[in-house]
Design a protein around this motif. Structure first.
Motif, short mmCIF file in Angstrom:
data_model
loop_
_atom_site.label_atom_id
_atom_site.label_comp_id
_atom_site.label_asym_id
_atom_site.label_seq_id
_atom_site.Cartn_x
_atom_site.Cartn_y
_atom_site.Cartn_z
N THR A 101 2.16 -2.23 1.11
CA THR A 101 2.70 -3.63 1.25
C THR A 101 1.61 -4.62 2.14
N ASP A 135 13.14 -4.29 -2.32
CA ASP A 135 12.50 -3.10 -2.97
C ASP A 135 13.54 -2.47 -4.03
N LYS A 175 2.66 1.46 4.55
CA LYS A 175 2.51 2.21 3.36
C LYS A 175 3.79 3.04 3.20
N ASN A 227 12.87 -1.53 4.31
CA ASN A 227 13.33 -2.40 3.20
C ASN A 227 14.23 -3.53 3.36
N LYS A 260 3.36 -6.02 -3.08
CA LYS A 260 3.73 -4.81 -2.99
C LYS A 260 2.65 -4.18 -4.28
N ARG A 261 1.73 -3.25 -3.69
CA ARG A 261 0.87 -2.61 -4.75
C ARG A 261 1.53 -1.52 -5.05
#
Length: 627
Positions: free
Chosen positions: A335, A466, A329, A453, A349-350
């Protein structure tokens, strides 16, 4: 001898051509199918590209000699399936054309597809009767023809499918009696909302009543008729009246309780019914992706949007049923690693706290989706609805750089990164950020640079992920923002990150690679540890060697290179934005370090054989972290 050599050469050439050949006939059949149907403009089927390697929704066998699966859910296919097209793909095992607008009768040519194991035609506009002889597909395990307009009876020949595990025919106009489908392997059945009549066969009574709802059916085990009510002309005695009232109250309560139970059961079963997949479900102990799908958004408004060069094929229905595990998170959301039923693994990815509207969101996704670079993770797809905003990336088996350095991956253990690996990570990340900064006329910003990332590409270089999400989100409060340790001191609103603040974040990353320490952490005495502040204090005391990760001390003759990298990291993390270098200069400096210091290998001696760190003086730029 010359003849033998010539024959050997010819044989080799023919063999190579056979091995490297594509399924030409299957390819032409697919092109004929596509060219004779209305479809989405985002199809990447090009006769000059590889059908097995790049065509969306197409899967070939290991020899790449035949097409064995066709998955085109939600691709805006319209009209009847053209004659003599898909029927030529005789090696097909899986056909998924669900969630389109296909019309006409059940394709008669499908009888030629003898190897079918999965058939998914749900949510289309098919009409007419079902094929009489299902026996031609004796390998079928899953059949889903729900949510169409099929009529006529259910063929008895389905009972000959001895491998069938799932049969879903709900929401059609099927009539007549249900045949005795005494199939031992059948695990899922749904015949709800048709015009079926008669008695439910005993072989199917093991399934819940909700799978037969919406029909005119009776059960072979039906209860006897209720006791007749006494006619009103014969007034009962007080005792009889009292008993009747109690009985009536009991009946009312019982009916209400039963009604609630049936409604709850029906809702649960409906949830499972709507979660169909392109293959038989895989047993998994992992939890499913907790996503929500808005029932009010149907058709094209509720589709996953893919980019043109993406050969993935799935929709929200697949994601809802994907076996998934959370990877972490972060600042912008959780993710997940999502394992789809066709064996494809992606990262979903929410996003949380998205403040922009759909149009601005889609415009930013288009900008990010067009970025193509070896050191930038490609955005494969996105999804936007009122309740969910999702983005999809490739899955990297090795995990993030953060997981490698600190053991925060799924397996929870660190990976030993040698000096050359760390150099490659730094160089690759610098190249990726530089390319991002060159987009949109040199105005695009990453906005969320951190080790979690960054991933490794096929050559072991850092690959940025990202990017470009900060402008879509709600601003993060400064205390929480700085707690991450990567934020530049001048950034008070994450939506207003700059290229200079990206440089600061990259500087923190370099220090993290050199020290092996997280950017911010709490010590045993509950004091907050700021990496930038700590490096500054150690360097000011001229004990520079103490900042380096003990893992790196195993590698001889790299002290000078590490100090040069440390200087770059501290320069990038300068307090004043104007004093920070540009990313193109950072790329040049890091690449120079690798050219000069390549080829170092770990020392054969143990840690105890390495000499005690000695003071090393370097120039200290003006650096700072938030207090």
């Amino acid at each position: 001898m010359d003849k033998k050599l010539a024959l050997l050469f010819i044989f080799s050439a023919v063999f190579v051509s056979i091995i490297g050949a594509e399924p030409v006939e299957d390819k032409q059949a697919l092109l004929d199918f596509l060219h004779n149907m209305d479809h989405s403009p985002h199809f990447n089927w090009d006769e000059n590209s590889s059908v097995c390697k790049s065509w969306r929704g197409v899967t070939c066998n290991t020899e790449q000699s035949r097409v064995i699966a066709l998955r085109l859910p939600g691709t805006r296919l319209r009209g009847p399936i053209p004659h003599n097209t898909l029927s030529r793909l005789s090696a097909l095992q899986i056909v998924s054309l669900r969630s389109n607008g296909i019309t006409g009768p059940f394709p008669s040519g499908f009888s030629e597809l003898k190897n079918l194991t999965g058939l998914y035609l749900q949510f289309n506009k098919f009409s007419g009767p079902l094929p009489l002889d299902f026996s031609v597909w004796n390998n079928l395990t899953v059949v889903n023809l729900s949510n169409n307009s099929f009529n006529g009876s259910i063929p008895f020949s389905i009972s000959n499918l001895t491998h069938l595990t799932s049969l879903v025919l709900a929401n059609n106009s099927l009539s007549g009696e249900i045949p005795d489908l005494n199939i031992y392997s059948l695990q899922e059945l749904n015949l709800a909302n048709n015009n079926l009549s008669g008695v439910v066969p005993k072989s199917l009574l093991r399934f819940p009543s909700s799978v037969f709802a919406g029909n005119n059916l009776t059960s072979a085990n039906a209860l006897p008729p209720a006791f007749p009510v006494q006619p009103p002309s014969a007034p009962p005695s007080k005792k009889t009246k009292g008993i009747s009232e109690i009985a009536l109250l009991g009946v009312v309560i019982g009916v209400c309780a039963l009604g609630f139970a049936l409604v709850a059961l029906f809702m649960i079963v409906c949830c499972y019914i709507n979660e169909d997949v392109d293959e038989q479900p895989v047993k998994s102990q992992k939890k499913e992706v907790p996503l929500k799908e808005e029932s009010s958004e149907k058709g094209d408004k509720n589709k996953v949007v893919f980019f043109e060069d993406c050969n993935l094929a799935f929709d929200m229905e697949d994601l809802l049923r994907a076996s998934a595990e959370i990877l972490g998170k972060g600042t912008f959301g959780a993710t997940y690693k999502a394992a789809l039923e066709d064996a494809t693994t992606v990262v979903v990815k929410r996003l949380k706290d998205v403040t922009v509207g759909k149009r601005d969101f889609e415009q930013q996704m288009e900008v990010v989706g067009k970025i193509k670079h070896d050191n930038v993770t490609a955005l494969r797809a996105y999804y936007y609805s009122k309740e969910e905003k999702l983005i999809v990336y490739d899955y990297y088996q090795q995990g993030s750089v953060s997981a490698m350095l600190h053991g925060k991956g799924v397996e929870g253990r660190k990976r030993s990164l040698d000096w050359d690996s760390r150099l490659r990570i730094a160089i690759g990340a610098a190249r990726g950020i530089t390319h991002i900064h060159s987009q949109q006329g040199g105005k695009l910003v990453h906005g969320n640079i951190k080790a979690s990332n960054i991933f490794l590409n096929s050559e072991g270089y850092g690959c940025m992920s990202d990017m470009g999400l900060a402008t879509l989100m709600s601003p993060i409060p400064p205390p929480a923002m700085r707690a991450a340790g990567y934020r530049a001191p001048e950034v008070t609103d994450t939506r207003k990150a700059t290229q200079a603040s990206d440089v600061y974040s990259f500087g923190v990353l370099l220090l993290e690679l050199l020290t092996g320490k997280s950017p911010i952490n709490a010590t045993e005495s509950e004091q907050v540890f700021h990496l930038v502040r700590w490096v500054n204090s150690v360097v000011r005391e001229e004990w520079t060697a103490e900042v380096f990760d003990v893992e790196l001390l195993r590698y001889p003759n790299i002290e000078e290179a590490m100090v040069e990298m440390l200087q770059i990291g501290m320069a990038c993390a300068a307090e004043v934005p104007d004093q920070r270098p540009k990313m193109q200069d950072v790329v040049r400096m890091t690449e120079d370090i690798r050219r000069v210091n390549s080829g170092n290998r770990p020392s054969s001696g143990s840690r105890s054989e390495v000499s005690t760190p000695t003071p090393l003086a370097i120039d200290i730029p003006s650096t700072s972290v938030p207090q």
